[in-house]
Design a protein around this motif. Structure first.
Motif, PDB file in Angstrom:
ATOM      1  N   TYR A 111       0.855  -1.182   0.000  1.00  0.00           N
ATOM      2  CA  TYR A 111       0.000   0.000   0.000  1.00  0.00           C
ATOM      3  C   TYR A 111       0.894   1.235   0.000  1.00  0.00           C
ATOM      4  N   VAL A 112       0.350   2.339  -0.453  1.00  0.00           N
ATOM      5  CA  VAL A 112       1.086   3.604  -0.495  1.00  0.00           C
ATOM      6  C   VAL A 112       0.154   4.729  -0.068  1.00  0.00           C
ATOM      7  N   PRO A 113       0.728   5.792   0.487  1.00  0.00           N
ATOM      8  CA  PRO A 113      -0.102   6.970   0.745  1.00  0.00           C
ATOM      9  C   PRO A 113      -0.463   7.619  -0.589  1.00  0.00           C
ATOM     10  N   THR A 114      -1.671   8.096  -0.704  1.00  0.00           N
ATOM     11  CA  THR A 114      -2.114   8.682  -1.970  1.00  0.00           C
ATOM     12  C   THR A 114      -1.442  10.023  -2.226  1.00  0.00           C
ATOM     13  N   ASN A 115      -1.274  10.294  -3.502  1.00  0.00           N
ATOM     14  CA  ASN A 115      -0.821  11.584  -4.010  1.00  0.00           C
ATOM     15  C   ASN A 115       0.583  11.981  -3.548  1.00  0.00           C
ATOM     16  N   MET A 116       1.418  11.000  -3.224  1.00  0.00           N
ATOM     17  CA  MET A 116       2.806  11.254  -2.841  1.00  0.00           C
ATOM     18  C   MET A 116       3.707  10.313  -3.622  1.00  0.00           C
ATOM     19  N   GLU A 117       4.823  10.831  -4.145  1.00  0.00           N
ATOM     20  CA  GLU A 117       5.775   9.937  -4.806  1.00  0.00           C
ATOM     21  C   GLU A 117       6.440   9.063  -3.752  1.00  0.00           C
ATOM     22  N   ARG A 118       6.530   7.786  -4.065  1.00  0.00           N
ATOM     23  CA  ARG A 118       7.102   6.843  -3.122  1.00  0.00           C
ATOM     24  C   ARG A 118       8.070   5.944  -3.880  1.00  0.00           C
ATOM     25  N   GLY A 119       9.219   5.669  -3.300  1.00  0.00           N
ATOM     26  CA  GLY A 119      10.186   4.759  -3.901  1.00  0.00           C
ATOM     27  C   GLY A 119       9.937   3.332  -3.477  1.00  0.00           C
ATOM     28  N   ALA A 120      10.606   2.415  -4.117  1.00  0.00           N
ATOM     29  CA  ALA A 120      10.571   0.989  -3.794  1.00  0.00           C
ATOM     30  C   ALA A 120       9.174   0.397  -3.862  1.00  0.00           C
ATOM     31  N   ILE A 121       8.372   0.846  -4.812  1.00  0.00           N
ATOM     32  CA  ILE A 121       7.016   0.301  -4.902  1.00  0.00           C
ATOM     33  C   ILE A 121       7.006  -1.125  -5.437  1.00  0.00           C
ATOM     34  N   ASP A 122       8.145  -1.585  -5.952  1.00  0.00           N
ATOM     35  CA  ASP A 122       8.259  -2.976  -6.387  1.00  0.00           C
ATOM     36  C   ASP A 122       8.712  -3.879  -5.240  1.00  0.00           C
ATOM     37  N   GLY A 123       8.845  -3.312  -4.042  1.00  0.00           N
ATOM     38  CA  GLY A 123       9.251  -4.081  -2.875  1.00  0.00           C
ATOM     39  C   GLY A 123      10.744  -4.154  -2.664  1.00  0.00           C
ATOM     40  N   ARG A 124      11.508  -3.480  -3.502  1.00  0.00           N
ATOM     41  CA  ARG A 124      12.958  -3.500  -3.393  1.00  0.00           C
ATOM     42  C   ARG A 124      13.484  -2.061  -3.415  1.00  0.00           C
ATOM     43  N   SER A 125      14.363  -1.735  -2.485  1.00  0.00           N
ATOM     44  CA  SER A 125      14.925  -0.389  -2.471  1.00  0.00           C
ATOM     45  C   SER A 125      15.804  -0.148  -3.685  1.00  0.00           C
ATOM     46  N   TYR A 126      16.679  -1.118  -3.983  1.00  0.00           N
ATOM     47  CA  TYR A 126      17.563  -1.028  -5.135  1.00  0.00           C
ATOM     48  C   TYR A 126      17.528  -2.353  -5.875  1.00  0.00           C
ATOM     49  N   ASN A 127      17.622  -2.274  -7.174  1.00  0.00           N
ATOM     50  CA  ASN A 127      17.706  -3.458  -8.013  1.00  0.00           C
ATOM     51  C   ASN A 127      19.045  -3.412  -8.732  1.00  0.00           C
ATOM     52  N   ILE A 128      19.794  -4.491  -8.661  1.00  0.00           N
ATOM     53  CA  ILE A 128      21.101  -4.538  -9.312  1.00  0.00           C
ATOM     54  C   ILE A 128      21.076  -5.675 -10.323  1.00  0.00           C
ATOM     55  N   GLY A 129      21.370  -5.334 -11.581  1.00  0.00           N
ATOM     56  CA  GLY A 129      21.348  -6.325 -12.651  1.00  0.00           C
ATOM     57  C   GLY A 129      22.677  -7.027 -12.793  1.00  0.00           C
TER      58      GLY A 129
END
Length: 137
Positions: A42-60
């Motif tokens: 879940y996210v607060p509405t109308n605010m940009e939020r990072g890590a919405i994929d459940g990961r703070s950083y993704n490293i390929g």
């Protein structure tokens, strides 16, 4: 009234560009896509939020990857997604701000790292739930 006008303008723009909002077509079914990872949050509405994929950083790794995402959100809302990708000192951005549930893809070059940000529109001062379905192609 403002929201109704905004929706009408969005539908008209979509018709002119040939894009069909996924929620209007009712064709998005995330359970049928064979997704290998599902993340409920879940996210607060109308605010940009990072890590919405459940990961703070993704490293390929040292290979190029393509990802397909199916995003299930509350009806009548818009989740604007921004994927910020860094590779060899350069930055690129993938943005998808279509309303409703949606399926989208983005590509990564070898040795990339990326972060996924999002803003979910909705009633002020509330939290809305979403489900992120993901698979690597």
């Amino acid at each position: 009234m403002k929201r109704t006008i905004f929706v009408l303008i969005g539908v008209l723009a979509a018709m002119l560009t040939g894009i069909t909002p996924a929620s209007a077509a009712s064709a998005v079914d995330c359970s049928a896509g064979g997704y290998t990872r599902v993340y409920n949050s879940y996210v607060p509405t109308n605010m940009e939020r990072g890590a919405i994929d459940g990961r703070s950083y993704n490293i390929g790794a040292n290979l190029a990857y393509d990802y397909e995402i199916c995003l299930d959100i509350p009806d009548g809302e818009t989740f604007s997604i921004e994927v910020r990708i860094w590779n060899n000192g350069t930055q690129s951005t993938f943005v998808d701000n279509r309303p409703g549930d949606k399926v989208f893809r983005y590509s990564l070059a070898p040795n990339s790292f990326w972060q996924v940000y999002g803003t979910l529109t909705g009633p002020g001062s509330t939290y809305l739930y979403y489900t992120w379905h993901e698979k690597r192609l």
